[in-house]
Scaffold this motif. Structure first.
Motif, mmCIF file in Angstrom:
data_model
loop_
_atom_site.group_PDB
_atom_site.id
_atom_site.type_symbol
_atom_site.label_atom_id
_atom_site.label_comp_id
_atom_site.label_asym_id
_atom_site.label_seq_id
_atom_site.Cartn_x
_atom_site.Cartn_y
_atom_site.Cartn_z
ATOM 1 N N THR A 26 0.830 -1.214 0.000
ATOM 2 C CA THR A 26 0.000 0.000 0.000
ATOM 3 C C THR A 26 0.858 1.254 0.000
ATOM 4 O O THR A 26 0.634 2.186 -0.791
ATOM 5 C CB THR A 26 -0.945 0.005 1.206
ATOM 6 O OG1 THR A 26 -1.827 -1.122 1.120
ATOM 7 C CG2 THR A 26 -1.757 1.285 1.263
ATOM 8 N N LEU A 27 1.857 1.317 0.905
ATOM 9 C CA LEU A 27 2.682 2.513 0.972
ATOM 10 C C LEU A 27 3.555 2.663 -0.273
ATOM 11 O O LEU A 27 3.723 3.773 -0.795
ATOM 12 C CB LEU A 27 3.543 2.504 2.242
ATOM 13 C CG LEU A 27 2.934 3.315 3.404
ATOM 14 C CD1 LEU A 27 1.654 2.661 3.890
ATOM 15 C CD2 LEU A 27 3.936 3.472 4.531
ATOM 16 N N ALA A 28 4.084 1.554 -0.764
ATOM 17 C CA ALA A 28 4.929 1.640 -1.952
ATOM 18 C C ALA A 28 4.142 2.154 -3.149
ATOM 19 O O ALA A 28 4.628 2.996 -3.914
ATOM 20 C CB ALA A 28 5.552 0.276 -2.250
ATOM 21 N N ARG A 29 2.922 1.656 -3.326
ATOM 22 C CA ARG A 29 2.105 2.132 -4.450
ATOM 23 C C ARG A 29 1.741 3.610 -4.292
ATOM 24 O O ARG A 29 1.714 4.363 -5.283
ATOM 25 C CB ARG A 29 0.840 1.278 -4.574
ATOM 26 C CG ARG A 29 1.110 -0.135 -5.049
ATOM 27 C CD ARG A 29 -0.140 -0.966 -5.252
ATOM 28 N NE ARG A 29 0.222 -2.346 -5.540
ATOM 29 C CZ ARG A 29 0.629 -2.781 -6.728
ATOM 30 N NH1 ARG A 29 0.698 -1.931 -7.751
ATOM 31 N NH2 ARG A 29 0.960 -4.046 -6.895
ATOM 32 N N ARG B 145 9.483 -3.694 -4.666
ATOM 33 C CA ARG B 145 9.934 -3.515 -6.053
ATOM 34 C C ARG B 145 8.772 -3.652 -7.036
ATOM 35 O O ARG B 145 8.677 -2.910 -8.011
ATOM 36 C CB ARG B 145 11.009 -4.552 -6.388
ATOM 37 C CG ARG B 145 12.376 -4.239 -5.844
ATOM 38 C CD ARG B 145 13.430 -5.082 -6.534
ATOM 39 N NE ARG B 145 14.694 -4.994 -5.823
ATOM 40 C CZ ARG B 145 15.132 -5.881 -4.925
ATOM 41 N NH1 ARG B 145 14.370 -6.928 -4.645
ATOM 42 N NH2 ARG B 145 16.286 -5.731 -4.332
ATOM 43 N N ALA B 146 7.917 -4.621 -6.790
ATOM 44 C CA ALA B 146 6.781 -4.825 -7.688
ATOM 45 C C ALA B 146 5.837 -3.627 -7.657
ATOM 46 O O ALA B 146 5.272 -3.239 -8.686
ATOM 47 C CB ALA B 146 6.038 -6.096 -7.308
ATOM 48 N N ALA C 222 6.683 -0.453 -6.637
ATOM 49 C CA ALA C 222 7.354 0.816 -6.947
ATOM 50 C C ALA C 222 8.707 0.519 -7.592
ATOM 51 O O ALA C 222 9.758 0.728 -6.985
ATOM 52 C CB ALA C 222 7.526 1.643 -5.677
ATOM 53 N N PRO C 223 8.709 0.027 -8.823
ATOM 54 C CA PRO C 223 9.954 -0.422 -9.447
ATOM 55 C C PRO C 223 10.969 0.686 -9.680
ATOM 56 O O PRO C 223 12.163 0.405 -9.823
ATOM 57 C CB PRO C 223 9.487 -1.032 -10.783
ATOM 58 C CG PRO C 223 8.130 -0.462 -11.023
ATOM 59 C CD PRO C 223 7.540 -0.236 -9.677
ATOM 60 N N ARG C 224 10.541 1.935 -9.690
ATOM 61 C CA ARG C 224 11.473 3.044 -9.910
ATOM 62 C C ARG C 224 12.340 3.338 -8.693
ATOM 63 O O ARG C 224 13.429 3.914 -8.804
ATOM 64 C CB ARG C 224 10.663 4.298 -10.281
ATOM 65 C CG ARG C 224 11.488 5.540 -10.537
ATOM 66 C CD ARG C 224 10.597 6.738 -10.802
ATOM 67 N NE ARG C 224 9.770 7.101 -9.656
ATOM 68 C CZ ARG C 224 10.204 7.864 -8.641
ATOM 69 N NH1 ARG C 224 11.437 8.307 -8.616
ATOM 70 N NH2 ARG C 224 9.374 8.162 -7.655
ATOM 71 N N LEU C 225 11.876 2.946 -7.506
ATOM 72 C CA LEU C 225 12.525 3.348 -6.259
ATOM 73 C C LEU C 225 13.575 2.331 -5.819
ATOM 74 O O LEU C 225 13.433 1.129 -6.054
ATOM 75 C CB LEU C 225 11.487 3.513 -5.154
ATOM 76 C CG LEU C 225 10.320 4.455 -5.462
ATOM 77 C CD1 LEU C 225 9.401 4.563 -4.260
ATOM 78 C CD2 LEU C 225 10.822 5.825 -5.886
#
Length: 405
Positions: A127-130, A173-174, A176-179
């Motif tokens: 949730t936070l990553a998205r 990673r899935a 937020a792959p940019r981070l």
């Protein structure tokens, strides 16, 4: 050798008003004033700590208001051209553990080993990553602040802690792959033989290695606040991490370093900052430095260890402290990474033999010899197994190899 990027300089953000309890009643005005302080030093990033149990008070509930407050802070940082790294599981902060009630009391279960708990954390990280993935000034997600401090209250074997971290990094990673996806451990992972969190995870999990250098771990007792063992400890830990990595190009982020009292008295703190940074900033492996912390802790808040109250670059009423001036001067000073360094051979491999980690701890024979030689200039550490590998040595800017006397 690969080209070196410009070093990053930042601060671990501790709000001036209400410490991290301020997340319970977030004030954009207070945060904006704090960020203005940090931008005035020439910093380029902050590391922030949303507190896990206040965002996910129930395994099946993630509070949207709390997520929105985090996003608001990220956007405020962008106003001051500050990038943001977000720690996810807090977890452990300033000597306190913050764990949700659904892993405590009669629910007691290890967050590293229990499948239901891990599923709840997976939902939280996702949730936070998205939510953060598309904020352009967010550059990194760290699983949490020194999550190995949560052991032994949350029992885990080395295999369990490793699998836990690998699984959650994949989730981040899935989403937020940019981070950058990162994993942070305090230095027991490097120095304590029985500790169930191992150096191999620090140097292989995540997109770069992070280290936290604190001289109250015993190193300051060796030679006092401004002695060579104390002021070189950050560089030593960066070198251990660089030497332990199978990838000679893997960067190391000095994600926490500070001047804790009484180990470093206030009068000695600016000199400590200067000497410590003078050594570590020329390390070719160094990615960046993030000072702990941005602001002092209000003394009206009770029960923190004494050293936690005055670690800030600024006081709670926004007065800039001498350590901040020392850090600002370091940011303005252009340094070139040390090339063609000598290296001291390390016969102890903490990655392969974590049971021998005490042989590298502050005050050990190896550490003592490294500190002695480091006084003459930049000094690498090279594992014995790679001491005759020309390509490896060149990749790490190592010219000559020294055997320990």
């Amino acid at each position: 050798m690969t080209a070196h990027h410009a070093l990053r300089f930042g601060a671990n953000y501790v709000p001036s008003s209400g410490w991290l309890y301020s997340w319970l009643d977030f004030s954009a005005d207070d945060a904006r004033r704090d960020l203005e302080d940090l931008a005035s030093l020439g910093l380029d990033h902050i590391r922030v700590f949303p507190v896990w149990p206040w965002i996910q008070p129930n395994r099946a509930l993630i509070r949207r208001r709390a997520v929105d407050d985090l996003l608001y802070l990220v956007d405020l940082a962008a106003e001051f051209e500050l990038d943001v790294a977000v720690d996810l599981l807090q977890g452990h902060l300033s000597s306190f553990d913050f764990l949700p009630s659904w892993v405590l009391t009669w629910h007691q279960r290890s967050l590293f080993a229990d499948r239901a708990v891990r599923d709840g954390i997976t939902a939280y990280v996702d949730t936070l990553a998205r939510a953060l993935a598309d904020r352009p000034n967010v550059f990194a997600l760290t699983l949490g602040n020194e999550v190995n401090n949560l052991w032994p209250a949350n029992p885990a074997t080395p295999a369990q802690s490793s699998a836990w971290a690998a699984e959650l990094l994949d989730v981040a990673r899935a989403a937020a792959p940019r981070l950058l996806g990162l994993y942070s451990l305090y230095d027991a992972a490097w120095y304590e033989p029985a500790h169930p969190f191992h150096p191999v995870d620090a140097v292989t999990l995540g997109d770069l290695t992070t280290v936290h250098s604190w001289v109250f771990n015993g190193v300051s007792a060796i030679d006092r606040p401004l002695g060579p063992a104390t002021t070189s400890h950050a560089d030593y830990l960066v070198e251990l991490a660089a030497a332990g990595s199978p990838d000679p190009h893997r960067p190391v982020w000095l994600q926490e370093v500070g001047a804790p009292q009484p180990d470093v008295p206030a009068a000695d703190a600016p000199a400590f900052v200067h000497r410590m940074l003078d050594q570590v900033l020329v390390n070719p492996a160094l990615w960046g430095v993030t000072w702990w912390c941005s602001h002092d802790l209000d003394r009206s808040l009770a029960d923190f260890p004494e050293r936690e109250y005055e670690l800030g670059l600024f006081t709670t009423d926004h007065r800039r402290k001498p350590v901040a001036d020392a850090l600002a001067r370091a940011i303005r000073t252009v340094r070139t990474p040390a090339a063609d360094r000598p290296a001291l051979v390390c016969d102890t491999d903490p990655v392969a033999r974590p049971d021998l980690r005490a042989e590298l701890a502050p005050g050990s024979a190896f550490h003592t010899e490294w500190v002695r030689l480091r006084q003459a200039g930049p000094l690498a550490i090279v594992p014995a197994a790679r001491a005759d590998d020309p390509a490896y040595l060149a990749a790490r800017s190592i010219r000559t190899v020294l055997s320990r006397a």
